[in-house]
Design an enzyme around this catalytic site. Structure first.
Site, PDB file in Angstrom:
ATOM      1  N   CYS A  25       1.020  -1.124  -0.130  1.00  0.00           N
ATOM      2  CA  CYS A  25       0.093  -0.079   0.095  1.00  0.00           C
ATOM      3  C   CYS A  25       0.722   1.200  -0.013  1.00  0.00           C
ATOM      4  O   CYS A  25       1.793   1.305   0.668  1.00  0.00           O
ATOM      5  CB  CYS A  25      -0.939   0.041   1.055  1.00  0.00           C
ATOM      6  N   GLY A  73       2.608  -4.702   9.562  1.00  0.00           N
ATOM      7  CA  GLY A  73       2.457  -5.699   8.758  1.00  0.00           C
ATOM      8  C   GLY A  73       1.038  -6.369   8.688  1.00  0.00           C
ATOM      9  O   GLY A  73       0.011  -5.945   8.922  1.00  0.00           O
ATOM     10  N   ASP A 283       2.947   2.913  18.075  1.00  0.00           N
ATOM     11  CA  ASP A 283       2.960   2.282  16.573  1.00  0.00           C
ATOM     12  C   ASP A 283       3.384   3.628  15.494  1.00  0.00           C
ATOM     13  O   ASP A 283       4.045   3.121  14.492  1.00  0.00           O
ATOM     14  CB  ASP A 283       1.231   2.020  16.037  1.00  0.00           C
ATOM     15  N   CYS A 324      -4.193  25.536  21.792  1.00  0.00           N
ATOM     16  CA  CYS A 324      -4.962  24.517  21.992  1.00  0.00           C
ATOM     17  C   CYS A 324      -5.616  24.746  23.367  1.00  0.00           C
ATOM     18  O   CYS A 324      -6.626  24.045  23.690  1.00  0.00           O
ATOM     19  CB  CYS A 324      -4.182  23.240  21.851  1.00  0.00           C
ATOM     20  N   CYS A 327      -8.663  26.468  23.313  1.00  0.00           N
ATOM     21  CA  CYS A 327      -9.693  26.265  22.259  1.00  0.00           C
ATOM     22  C   CYS A 327     -11.015  25.818  23.039  1.00  0.00           C
ATOM     23  O   CYS A 327     -11.030  25.045  23.734  1.00  0.00           O
ATOM     24  CB  CYS A 327      -9.069  24.985  21.383  1.00  0.00           C
ATOM     25  N   CYS A 333     -10.639  17.139  21.450  1.00  0.00           N
ATOM     26  CA  CYS A 333      -9.445  17.004  20.611  1.00  0.00           C
ATOM     27  C   CYS A 333      -8.324  16.728  21.283  1.00  0.00           C
ATOM     28  O   CYS A 333      -7.580  15.613  21.074  1.00  0.00           O
ATOM     29  CB  CYS A 333      -9.442  18.180  19.852  1.00  0.00           C
ATOM     30  N   CYS A 337      -3.167  13.357  17.719  1.00  0.00           N
ATOM     31  CA  CYS A 337      -1.974  12.677  17.691  1.00  0.00           C
ATOM     32  C   CYS A 337      -0.653  13.478  17.654  1.00  0.00           C
ATOM     33  O   CYS A 337      -0.635  14.209  16.816  1.00  0.00           O
ATOM     34  CB  CYS A 337      -2.152  11.461  16.500  1.00  0.00           C
ATOM     35  N   CYS A 356      -5.639  20.456  12.719  1.00  0.00           N
ATOM     36  CA  CYS A 356      -6.299  21.241  13.674  1.00  0.00           C
ATOM     37  C   CYS A 356      -7.654  22.007  13.037  1.00  0.00           C
ATOM     38  O   CYS A 356      -8.659  21.780  13.550  1.00  0.00           O
ATOM     39  CB  CYS A 356      -5.439  22.310  14.049  1.00  0.00           C
TER      40      CYS A 356
END
Length: 383
Positions: A25, A73, A283, A324, A327, A333, A337, A356
């Site tokens: 991919c 994987g 991850d 933030c 906010c 939120c 990440c 954002c």
């Protein structure tokens, strides 16, 4: 003193075949992780390490239900007999008063009826990747020979449905499908999808750059994508289709913390255990800088509770820009990440999330509905 059990919930993305995959991919961020092990001849987790991991995972969990997440994987490349062994080891080490729940994230191409009989018998939940109609899916999700995986994935999803195996669709949102929210959503509805997660592609051109690839989803467009689907979902699909980001927004109506790590105020409870036992913070941070240890040297619980892992999770809050903190939709939120926090705020402060603009658009759009739900729930609680 050694730590054997954690005080908080956790979810480990365990990689029984490392980064090995039968697809290629275009937007996959994990395929390159095999380069961390240049001398490795096999990326399959050994039988003895598999048992060590399963035992440590059960011991570390304080929950009644012990949840395992098998990732890659492509984890099905380990083979069906390997997963039969997983089920045997879990039963061997599980205390009599507890239960196991397994989840597996797969591209679906290797699933067949024998696999489905096993998954059904052992009560697996399955996440399968499908990016909507064929023209959107096939632009990025293909085999190593360049052929599309669409027909195989759709066949696998229909097989899972036939066997009544709980199945969540993970739809990657990229520059090719983001402008067609209702076409994507209605495709999934017509396919009888019940659980749906949208994952935005954000690919930095380099670790130092704030520019993204052409495949990446434009931030505002991602917000508009979510808003369009939310409006249709709110009218006709509540209770029929569960969409992860909508569920997360609605959680704020009831008070408890988010379930999804990217929206929690502090993260660090979803690490990775690689095929050789290496423990990484996340991850999206499988690299030498975020290697915490190895489960052959320290228990899973010790690694989860280590200073390094705690610091990684706390940094999500500590490095949140002032923009933030002020906010109106921060509780929905929490800066999202950390991997996507590479642009500047309007005031020039670093650490703003690339998405954002889109998150702000969507969360403000759904906020009145969330507040209605909160008010109705509060009224029922007071009666």
């Amino acid at each position: 003193m050694s730590v054997t059990k954690t005080s908080e919930d956790f979810q480990v993305f365990v990689k029984p075949v490392g980064a090995a995959c039968n697809l290629a991919c275009s937007y996959c961020y994990y395929l390159q992780k095999g380069a961390l092990y240049p001398d490795e001849k096999s990326f399959r987790m050994s039988d003895d390490l598999l048992e060590i991991y399963i035992l440590q995972h059960i011991q570390a969990s304080s929950a009644q239900t012990v949840f395992f997440s098998w990732h890659g994987g492509e984890p099905t490349m380990a083979g069906l007999d390997y997963f039969r062994r997983i089920a045997e080891l879990q039963k061997k080490h599980l205390p009599a008063n507890r239960e196991v729940l397994n989840g597996i994230q797969t591209n679906g191409t290797l699933l067949n009826e024998e696999w489905c009989r096993f998954l059904k018998m052992e009560n697996f939940m399955v996440g399968i990747s499908l990016d909507g109609p064929e023209k959107f899916h096939s632009s990025n999700r293909f085999r190593k020979d360049g052929k599309s995986s669409f027909d195989e994935v759709l066949r696998a999803f229909q097989l899972l449905k036939t066997y009544q195996i709980p199945c969540e669709i993970l739809c990657v949102v990229h520059s090719g499908n983001v402008r067609f929210p209702l076409e994507v959503y209605r495709f999934f509805k017509s396919s009888k999808v019940e659980f749906l997660t949208f994952i935005p592609v954000v690919e930095r051109l380099s670790p130092e750059s704030n520019q993204v690839s052409d495949r990446s989803v434009p931030a505002k467009s991602f917000g508009e994508f979510l808003c369009a689907i939310f409006d249709e979902w709110k009218i006709s699909d509540i209770g029929t289709v569960k969409i992860q980001i909508f569920e997360e927004a609605l959680l704020t109506a009831f008070g408890p913390d988010h379930a999804l790590c990217i929206f929690k105020s502090v993260c660090g409870r979803v690490p990775v255990v690689e095929h050789n036992g290496d423990f990484y913070s996340c991850d999206h941070f499988v690299d030498s800088a975020h290697w915490v240890g190895n489960i052959r040297g320290n228990s899973l619980a010790e690694l989860l509770e280590s200073m390094g892992q705690k610091a990684f999770g706390q940094a999500k809050l500590d490095l949140l820009p002032e923009y933030c903190l002020k906010c109106d939709v921060r509780s929905m939120c929490n800066g999202a990440c950390p991997k996507d926090r590479f642009i500047e705020t309007p005031e020039g402060e670093p650490g703003l999330n690339y998405l954002c603009e889109g998150y702000k658009l969507f969360f403000n759009h759904c906020k009145p509905f969330v507040e209605e739900v909160a008010e109705a729930w509060g009224s029922n609680q007071s009666q």
